[in-house]
Design a protein around this motif. Structure first.
Motif, PDB file in Angstrom:
ATOM      1  N   TYR B  53       0.819  -1.212   0.000  1.00  8.02           N
ATOM      2  CA  TYR B  53       0.000   0.000   0.000  1.00  8.02           C
ATOM      3  C   TYR B  53       0.854   1.263   0.000  1.00  8.02           C
ATOM      4  CZ  TYR B  53      -3.982  -2.958   1.168  1.00  8.02           C
ATOM      5  OH  TYR B  53      -4.961  -3.911   1.151  1.00  8.02           O
ATOM      6  N   MET B  54       2.162   1.091  -0.141  1.00  8.51           N
ATOM      7  CA  MET B  54       3.082   2.230   0.014  1.00  8.51           C
ATOM      8  C   MET B  54       2.923   3.296  -1.058  1.00  8.51           C
ATOM      9  SD  MET B  54       4.737   2.377   2.669  1.00  8.51           S
ATOM     10  CE  MET B  54       3.817   1.367   3.835  1.00  8.51           C
ATOM     11  N   ASN B  55       2.221   2.944  -2.166  1.00  7.97           N
ATOM     12  CA  ASN B  55       1.941   3.957  -3.191  1.00  7.97           C
ATOM     13  C   ASN B  55       0.858   4.938  -2.761  1.00  7.97           C
ATOM     14  OD1 ASN B  55       0.404   1.485  -3.389  1.00  7.97           O
ATOM     15  ND2 ASN B  55      -0.568   2.286  -5.239  1.00  7.97           N
ATOM     16  N   ARG B  56       0.185   4.653  -1.652  1.00  4.83           N
ATOM     17  CA  ARG B  56      -0.864   5.547  -1.140  1.00  4.83           C
ATOM     18  C   ARG B  56      -0.307   6.489  -0.083  1.00  4.83           C
ATOM     19  NH1 ARG B  56      -4.410   5.094  -5.077  1.00  4.83           N
ATOM     20  NH2 ARG B  56      -4.599   2.910  -5.679  1.00  4.83           N
ATOM     21  N   TYR B  57      -0.877   7.692   0.018  1.00  3.34           N
ATOM     22  CA  TYR B  57      -0.491   8.599   1.105  1.00  3.34           C
ATOM     23  C   TYR B  57      -0.885   7.982   2.445  1.00  3.34           C
ATOM     24  CZ  TYR B  57       1.131  12.113  -2.048  1.00  3.34           C
ATOM     25  OH  TYR B  57       1.872  12.768  -2.990  1.00  3.34           O
ATOM     26  N   PRO B  58      -0.175   8.370   3.518  1.00  6.05           N
ATOM     27  CA  PRO B  58      -0.427   7.751   4.829  1.00  6.05           C
ATOM     28  C   PRO B  58      -1.874   7.916   5.300  1.00  6.05           C
ATOM     29  CG  PRO B  58       1.567   9.097   4.890  1.00  6.05           C
ATOM     30  CD  PRO B  58       0.919   9.353   3.573  1.00  6.05           C
ATOM     31  N   TRP B  59      -2.360   6.910   6.037  1.00  8.05           N
ATOM     32  CA  TRP B  59      -3.643   7.022   6.736  1.00  8.05           C
ATOM     33  C   TRP B  59      -3.566   8.257   7.645  1.00  8.05           C
ATOM     34  CZ3 TRP B  59      -3.957   3.352   3.608  1.00  8.05           C
ATOM     35  CH2 TRP B  59      -3.255   2.160   3.700  1.00  8.05           C
ATOM     36  N   ASP B  60      -4.722   8.741   8.097  1.00  6.32           N
ATOM     37  CA  ASP B  60      -4.699  10.002   8.843  1.00  6.32           C
ATOM     38  C   ASP B  60      -4.292   9.845  10.308  1.00  6.32           C
ATOM     39  OD1 ASP B  60      -6.896   9.072  10.127  1.00  6.32           O
ATOM     40  OD2 ASP B  60      -8.195  10.764   9.640  1.00  6.32           O
ATOM     41  N   GLY B  61      -4.065   8.653  10.780  1.00  6.33           N
ATOM     42  CA  GLY B  61      -3.572   8.501  12.148  1.00  6.33           C
ATOM     43  C   GLY B  61      -4.648   8.565  13.207  1.00  6.33           C
ATOM     44  N   GLY B  62      -5.915   8.658  12.798  1.00  3.44           N
ATOM     45  CA  GLY B  62      -7.007   8.767  13.770  1.00  3.44           C
ATOM     46  C   GLY B  62      -7.069   7.584  14.732  1.00  3.44           C
ATOM     47  N   GLU B  63      -6.897   6.377  14.203  1.00  2.89           N
ATOM     48  CA  GLU B  63      -6.961   5.187  15.066  1.00  2.89           C
ATOM     49  C   GLU B  63      -5.809   5.165  16.066  1.00  2.89           C
ATOM     50  OE1 GLU B  63      -7.252   1.406  13.111  1.00  2.89           O
ATOM     51  OE2 GLU B  63      -8.751   2.150  11.700  1.00  2.89           O
ATOM     52  N   LEU B  64      -4.641   5.580  15.587  1.00  3.48           N
ATOM     53  CA  LEU B  64      -3.482   5.616  16.485  1.00  3.48           C
ATOM     54  C   LEU B  64      -3.706   6.633  17.602  1.00  3.48           C
ATOM     55  CD1 LEU B  64      -0.610   4.883  17.325  1.00  3.48           C
ATOM     56  CD2 LEU B  64       0.226   6.586  15.679  1.00  3.48           C
ATOM     57  N   LYS B  65      -4.228   7.810  17.235  1.00  2.80           N
ATOM     58  CA  LYS B  65      -4.505   8.826  18.265  1.00  2.80           C
ATOM     59  C   LYS B  65      -5.497   8.307  19.290  1.00  2.80           C
ATOM     60  CE  LYS B  65      -3.753  12.936  15.494  1.00  2.80           C
ATOM     61  NZ  LYS B  65      -4.430  14.104  14.925  1.00  2.80           N
ATOM     62  N   ALA B  66      -6.513   7.603  18.817  1.00  5.94           N
ATOM     63  CA  ALA B  66      -7.504   7.050  19.742  1.00  5.94           C
ATOM     64  C   ALA B  66      -6.840   6.038  20.679  1.00  5.94           C
ATOM     65  CB  ALA B  66      -8.646   6.406  18.964  1.00  5.94           C
ATOM     66  N   ALA B  67      -5.956   5.204  20.125  1.00  7.16           N
ATOM     67  CA  ALA B  67      -5.290   4.181  20.944  1.00  7.16           C
ATOM     68  C   ALA B  67      -4.367   4.829  21.982  1.00  7.16           C
ATOM     69  CB  ALA B  67      -4.496   3.233  20.048  1.00  7.16           C
ATOM     70  N   ILE B  68      -3.633   5.852  21.570  1.00  8.75           N
ATOM     71  CA  ILE B  68      -2.749   6.553  22.513  1.00  8.75           C
ATOM     72  C   ILE B  68      -3.584   7.251  23.581  1.00  8.75           C
ATOM     73  CG2 ILE B  68      -1.119   8.468  22.770  1.00  8.75           C
ATOM     74  CD1 ILE B  68      -0.103   7.767  19.909  1.00  8.75           C
ATOM     75  N   GLY B  69      -4.646   7.920  23.142  1.00  9.07           N
ATOM     76  CA  GLY B  69      -5.526   8.607  24.092  1.00  9.07           C
ATOM     77  C   GLY B  69      -6.049   7.630  25.137  1.00  9.07           C
ATOM     78  N   LYS B  70      -6.549   6.496  24.677  1.00  8.13           N
ATOM     79  CA  LYS B  70      -7.107   5.479  25.572  1.00  8.13           C
ATOM     80  C   LYS B  70      -6.061   5.002  26.584  1.00  8.13           C
ATOM     81  CE  LYS B  70      -9.688   1.189  25.410  1.00  8.13           C
ATOM     82  NZ  LYS B  70      -9.738  -0.085  24.679  1.00  8.13           N
TER      83      LYS B  70
END
Lengths: 358, 358
Positions: B53-70
Motif C-alpha cells: 500500500y506504500m503507493n498511497r499517502y499515509p492514513w490520517d492517524g485517527g486510530e493511532l490517536k484514539a489508541a494513545i488517548g485510551k
C-alpha cells in the motif's frame, strides 16, 4: 481552558482534509494523484531487509544523495532529501532571513501547501492567477518587488496539469533579481510528454533555483514520504541546516535508492499513464466533456455547476475524485489516472451519473 | 556562485553528526540511546501487511490517536502525532506568535535539538545550567520574563539521565505565568524506576503543558520516526495546524499502533534495561569509575581528561559511545544500555583501554 497562552498562539487554518478511506477494499482511489501500482519489487525487498533494524536511527542518506546526484549528472552536494517534498518546501521557507515584510509569489491555483506553509512561516503569499489554466511567468515577474523572498513554481502545475516551457523559463530567470529563491516543484515531471519542458538542472549553477522532485508519484512511495531537491552547493547546504536531523525515515531512504535503480518499473508506470491518458481523453471527448490536456498523472475535467454533486455521487459508487471548490474551480474535478480497470470504472460511473442527471 | 541570494539566507550551524555506521556488522552501538532490540514482532508483521500500500499517502492517524488517548485515559483530541518528537518540538515553536524579541528557556545541557530548532525559528535560547546534573526548576522560574514564549523541560534529562520530581514540577507550574507553553519532553519516561516521577498528564487541563513521548526509544521504532504529544484540546489543535500534512509515514502509524498494543514487548525491554543498569553500575563501581545514577536507558560516566581519547579507542574496538565535549562535559561519555552481551563487550573494552592508559 481559557489561559492567556491563547493570546500567543497562531490561529492557522487547518489543511483541507482529503478523502482517503484507508485500506478499505473496493475503492477506486483517483483523488490524490498517487501511483495506482504498488512500489517496485526492488523497493519492497530492500524494505524487508531493513525491518529488523528499525530500532536504529535512519542512515544518513549519503548513498541515496550520491545515487540521485549521479542520475542527474550532479554531485551529492547538489542534493537535498526531505520528508516528502513538503519538508523541502518548508526548508526553503525556513532558510530565508526575515525582515519586516516578506512575501512569497505563488500561482493561483497551484499546490495548496505553498500558501499554507508560507503563512505558517510568517510570509505573506502573493497570488498570481493562471492565464488559460497556465502559470503566467510574465505576471509573476511583474509581481516581484523588494519584499519578494521566494517564488514557488509548480511545473506541471497541480491541479491543471499544464506546463511552462524551457524558453519562457530561461527568459524569466535571466530577467529576475538574483536575491530571490526560485523553487521549481516538479513533482509530476516524470509524466511529462512535451519536448518543450524546461531543463532546470542546467540552471542551478547560474541562478538561485532549487528543483524539487519526489518519490511519491512516479516511483509509488507516497506512504513512505521522501522527496529530493537539486540546487547549487551553497544553497543546498544552507537549506539543509534548517532540516530536522533524521526527518527522513530509514525505510524511505532504503526504498528510494532501490526504486531509483529500477528504471524498468518507472517505464511501465509511464506507459500505463500514457495509455490511461489517451483512454480518458477519448472517453471524455465521446461524452462531449471539456478537459485540460495534461502533462501529469491527473486530468482537470470541467463538469459544470454539478461538479460537487457529481463528486458525491462518484463517492457513493466508491470512486474517489477531487472536487476543486477549494481551488476556486467549482465546476471542475481533478481525476488521477489509474490502472486501465480503474479508468474504466471511473468512466462508466461518470456516464451513469451524468445520464441520471440529464 | 556568489549571488545576492546569500544575503538573505540564514547561516545556521549544522546539527552535530553522530557516528552511526549504518548496517555494517560487528558494531556495538551504544551512542544514540536506541533500543538494542528489533521492534515488536507485532509491529513488524503489520508493516509487512502494508508494504503493497506504500503507493498511497499515509492514513490520517485517527486510530493511532484514539489508541494513545485510551492508553492515558485521554481523548483522541488530546493527542498529536509527529515525525519523531523532533517534529513536535518544531510544531510547538511554529505555533507561537512572534513579537520583536522571543525567548525559549532550555536547561544546559539537555537534548541539543531544542536550542538548534529555537534558533531556526527565530527565538533566542536562554540557557539555565543544571545543578548537580539536575534540571533546576527554581532557576528556570527565575529566568522567566516578558519575552519568554516556551520552556523545554527534558525529563529524564538527556544526557544526564536525572529527573525532577512531581512535587517540584507541580509547584513550578502553579507559580508560572499561564502565557508560556511548557513542553515536557519525556522521551525516556518508560525507563524511569523512581516513584517520584511527575504525573504530567493530570496537569494538561489546568496548565499550558504539552507532554512529548516517542516510539523511538522503549518501543524500538527509531528508524520509522514517530513521536506523540499530549495536551489540552485547544492547544493540541493549534499545534496541529502547523504540521505538514502527511508528515508521519504510513509504516510508522501502522507500526506504532501495533507496538502500543504489545505491552509484553515493552515489559521485556524494561527488564533488560534494569538488568543492564545494575550490571553497569556494579562494573563501574568495581573499576572505581564515577557515574550519574540514571532513570533512562543510558548512563553518564565520568572518564576524566582522557574521555575523548577513550571514546576513540572504544571506536577502534567497534564500540560506539558518545563523548560529551559538545555538551560541555568533556570529561564524560554517555553510554546507552545495550543487550547484556553488548554491556559486557563495553565493560571489557573499557577495562582494557583504561589498563593500557595507566
Amino acid at each position: 481552558m481559557k489561559l492567556s497562552i491563547h493570546e500567543h498562539i497562531k490561529e492557522i487554518p487547518y489543511y483541507p482534509k482529503a478523502m482517503m478511506y484507508g485500506r478499505e477494499d473496493g475503492w477506486v482511489r483517483l483523488s490524490s494523484n498517487e501511483n495506482p501500482y504498488p512500489p517496485s519489487p526492488e523497493a519492497i525487498s530492500h524494505i524487508m531487509d531493513d525491518l529488523f533494524y528499525m530500532n536504529r536511527y535512519p542512515w544518513d542518506g549519503g548513498e541515496l544523495k550520491a545515487a540521485i546526484g549521479k542520475y542527474y549528472g550532479k554531485k551529492p552536494e547538489n542534493v537535498l532529501i526531505g520528508n516528502g517534498s513538503n519538508e523541502l518546501i518548508e526548508m526553503s521557507l525556513k532558510a530565508m532571513k526575515h525582515t519586516e515584510k516578506n512575501t512569497v509569489i505563488i500561482s493561483e491555483p497551484s499546490f495548496a501547501f505553498y500558501a499554507i506553509a508560507s503563512k505558517i512561516y510568517g510570509y505573506e503569499p502573493v497570488k498570481v492567477p493562471l492565464v488559460k489554466m497556465k502559470v503566467d511567468l510574465k505576471a509573476i515577474r511583474d509581481a516581484v518587488d523588494d519584499h519578494t523572498r521566494l517564488i514557488f513554481l509548480n511545473n506541471p502545475n497541480n491541479p491543471t496539469g499544464t506546463i511552462f516551457n524551457d524558453k519562457d523559463f530561461k527568459a524569466f530567470l535571466k530577467d529576475l533579481p538574483s536575491d530571490i529563491l526560485v523553487v521549481v516543484d516538479e513533482a509530476y515531471a516524470e509524466f511529462v510528454e512535451s519536448k518543450t519542458f524546461p531543463d532546470c538542472f542546467s540552471s542551478i549553477h547560474d541562478y538561485p533555483v532549487v528543483i524539487l522532485r519526489t518519490f511519491s508519484k512516479a516511483y509509488g512511495l507516497a506512504g513512505l514520504r521522501i522527496g529530493y531537491g537539486i540546487g547549487e552547493e551553497s544553497i543546498v547546504s544552507y537549506l539543509e541546516r534548517t532540516k530536522q536531523p533524521f526527518s527522513v525515515n530509514m525505510m524511505a531512504i532504503t526504498a528510494a535508492k532501490a526504486a531509483l535503480s529500477d528504471q524498468k518499473y518507472l517505464k511501465k508506470v509511464l506507459i500505463n499513464n500514457r495509455r490511461g491518458k489517451r483512454f480518458l481523453y477519448s472517453a471524455l471527448q465521446s461524452m462531449s466533456i471539456e478537459y485540460i490536456p495534461t502533462e501529469a498523472n491527473f486530468i482537470l475535467i470541467k463538469i459544470g455547476p454539478n461538479a460537487e454533486h457529481v463528486t458525491k455521487k462518484l463517492f457513493d459508487e466508491k470512486i474517489l475524485v477531487r472536487w476543486l471548490g477549494a481551488y476556486n474551480l467549482g465546476e471542475y474535478i481533478r481525476v488521477s489516472i489509474g490502472t486501465m480497470d480503474e479508468n474504466k470504472v471511473f468512466v462508466e460511473g461518470l456516464k451513469k451519473i451524468l445520464l441520471n442527471l440529464s
